[in-house]
Scaffold this motif. Structure first.
Motif, PDB file in Angstrom:
ATOM      1  N   GLU A   1      -2.238   1.534  11.100  1.00  0.00           N
ATOM      2  CA  GLU A   1      -1.136   0.635  10.746  1.00  0.00           C
ATOM      3  C   GLU A   1      -0.715   0.872   9.295  1.00  0.00           C
ATOM      4  O   GLU A   1      -1.576   0.960   8.414  1.00  0.00           O
ATOM      5  CB  GLU A   1      -1.565  -0.826  10.904  1.00  0.00           C
ATOM      6  CG  GLU A   1      -1.908  -1.215  12.327  1.00  0.00           C
ATOM      7  CD  GLU A   1      -0.699  -1.184  13.243  1.00  0.00           C
ATOM      8  OE1 GLU A   1       0.413  -1.543  12.795  1.00  0.00           O
ATOM      9  OE2 GLU A   1      -0.873  -0.802  14.414  1.00  0.00           O
TER      10      GLU A   1
ATOM     11  N   ARG B   1       0.029   0.188   5.625  1.00  0.00           N
ATOM     12  CA  ARG B   1      -0.300  -0.865   4.657  1.00  0.00           C
ATOM     13  C   ARG B   1       0.545  -0.721   3.399  1.00  0.00           C
ATOM     14  O   ARG B   1       0.775  -1.689   2.699  1.00  0.00           O
ATOM     15  CB  ARG B   1      -1.782  -0.825   4.304  1.00  0.00           C
ATOM     16  CG  ARG B   1      -2.697  -0.973   5.502  1.00  0.00           C
ATOM     17  CD  ARG B   1      -2.484  -2.257   6.292  1.00  0.00           C
ATOM     18  NE  ARG B   1      -2.778  -3.390   5.448  1.00  0.00           N
ATOM     19  CZ  ARG B   1      -2.164  -4.563   5.518  1.00  0.00           C
ATOM     20  NH1 ARG B   1      -1.240  -4.780   6.418  1.00  0.00           N
ATOM     21  NH2 ARG B   1      -2.479  -5.522   4.715  1.00  0.00           N
ATOM     22  N   THR B   2       0.953   0.522   3.090  1.00  0.00           N
ATOM     23  CA  THR B   2       1.952   0.759   2.042  1.00  0.00           C
ATOM     24  C   THR B   2       2.968   1.740   2.600  1.00  0.00           C
ATOM     25  O   THR B   2       2.658   2.559   3.470  1.00  0.00           O
ATOM     26  CB  THR B   2       1.347   1.337   0.741  1.00  0.00           C
ATOM     27  OG1 THR B   2       0.916   2.684   0.968  1.00  0.00           O
ATOM     28  CG2 THR B   2       0.200   0.503   0.220  1.00  0.00           C
TER      29      THR B   2
ATOM     30  N   ARG C   1       5.465   0.762  -1.746  1.00  0.00           N
ATOM     31  CA  ARG C   1       5.470  -0.703  -1.672  1.00  0.00           C
ATOM     32  C   ARG C   1       4.317  -1.178  -0.789  1.00  0.00           C
ATOM     33  O   ARG C   1       4.128  -0.663   0.308  1.00  0.00           O
ATOM     34  CB  ARG C   1       6.785  -1.224  -1.085  1.00  0.00           C
ATOM     35  CG  ARG C   1       8.055  -0.669  -1.692  1.00  0.00           C
ATOM     36  CD  ARG C   1       8.464  -1.221  -2.989  1.00  0.00           C
ATOM     37  NE  ARG C   1       8.871  -2.601  -2.883  1.00  0.00           N
ATOM     38  CZ  ARG C   1       8.887  -3.397  -3.929  1.00  0.00           C
ATOM     39  NH1 ARG C   1       8.536  -2.969  -5.092  1.00  0.00           N
ATOM     40  NH2 ARG C   1       9.269  -4.642  -3.796  1.00  0.00           N
TER      41      ARG C   1
ATOM     42  N   LEU D   1       2.709  -3.556   1.808  1.00  0.00           N
ATOM     43  CA  LEU D   1       3.260  -4.350   2.906  1.00  0.00           C
ATOM     44  C   LEU D   1       2.367  -5.540   3.203  1.00  0.00           C
ATOM     45  O   LEU D   1       1.148  -5.462   3.072  1.00  0.00           O
ATOM     46  CB  LEU D   1       3.387  -3.486   4.163  1.00  0.00           C
ATOM     47  CG  LEU D   1       4.185  -2.190   4.021  1.00  0.00           C
ATOM     48  CD1 LEU D   1       4.123  -1.405   5.327  1.00  0.00           C
ATOM     49  CD2 LEU D   1       5.608  -2.464   3.626  1.00  0.00           C
ATOM     50  N   ASP D   2       2.963  -6.634   3.629  1.00  0.00           N
ATOM     51  CA  ASP D   2       2.239  -7.805   4.129  1.00  0.00           C
ATOM     52  C   ASP D   2       1.236  -8.385   3.138  1.00  0.00           C
ATOM     53  O   ASP D   2       0.176  -8.874   3.526  1.00  0.00           O
ATOM     54  CB  ASP D   2       1.520  -7.480   5.443  1.00  0.00           C
ATOM     55  CG  ASP D   2       2.483  -7.033   6.521  1.00  0.00           C
ATOM     56  OD1 ASP D   2       3.620  -7.541   6.533  1.00  0.00           O
ATOM     57  OD2 ASP D   2       2.110  -6.189   7.343  1.00  0.00           O
ATOM     58  N   VAL D   3       1.565  -8.313   1.841  1.00  0.00           N
ATOM     59  CA  VAL D   3       0.704  -8.897   0.816  1.00  0.00           C
ATOM     60  C   VAL D   3       1.580  -9.702  -0.130  1.00  0.00           C
ATOM     61  O   VAL D   3       2.637  -9.237  -0.564  1.00  0.00           O
ATOM     62  CB  VAL D   3      -0.052  -7.798   0.028  1.00  0.00           C
ATOM     63  CG1 VAL D   3      -0.801  -8.377  -1.152  1.00  0.00           C
ATOM     64  CG2 VAL D   3      -1.006  -7.050   0.945  1.00  0.00           C
ATOM     65  N   ASP D   4       1.148 -10.907  -0.430  1.00  0.00           N
ATOM     66  CA  ASP D   4       1.836 -11.746  -1.409  1.00  0.00           C
ATOM     67  C   ASP D   4       1.362 -11.285  -2.786  1.00  0.00           C
ATOM     68  O   ASP D   4       0.318 -11.724  -3.278  1.00  0.00           O
ATOM     69  CB  ASP D   4       1.494 -13.209  -1.153  1.00  0.00           C
ATOM     70  CG  ASP D   4       2.182 -14.160  -2.112  1.00  0.00           C
ATOM     71  OD1 ASP D   4       2.763 -13.709  -3.120  1.00  0.00           O
ATOM     72  OD2 ASP D   4       2.120 -15.373  -1.850  1.00  0.00           O
TER      73      ASP D   4
END
Length: 106
Positions: A72, A74-75, A79, A81-84
């Motif tokens: 999957e 993750r970057t 950028r 992804l899916d991280v605040d």
């Protein structure tokens, strides 16, 4: 020591040392696909005569286009992804402050 040895240490042997050799560390059926997508045709890595040598000796963080964990993304394009990110930054700074304010055992 060769560049092949360095790549082996960073992948297969790194996973094995961390107890994850059966899970990751190589692109093998049944293992999780954890891998970086590397751009190796940038000016500082051209020409790509030896892919492993280029990866080990010529590439750096600028060359990472994406990171896949368990297959999957993750970057992507630099950028995360899916991280605040603001929340993550606050957590990291709080952790550092806690560690710096905690006396070490003698």
């Amino acid at each position: 020591m060769t560049t092949h040895d360095v790549l082996d240490f960073a992948t297969l042997q790194g996973a094995r040392t961390n107890g994850l050799g059966a899970v990751t560390g190589s692109l093998t059926p049944g293992k999780k696909a954890d891998l970086p997508v590397v751009h190796a045709e940038e000016p500082h890595t051209m020409p790509l005569n030896d892919p492993i040598g280029t990866l080990v000796l010529g590439c750096d963080a600028r060359n990472i286009g994406a990171v896949l964990v368990g297959g999957e993304p993750r970057t992507w394009n630099g950028r995360v992804l899916d991280v605040d990110l603001p929340a993550l930054r606050a957590e990291v700074h709080a952790s550092r402050a806690y560690l710096l304010d905690t006396p070490t055992a003698a």
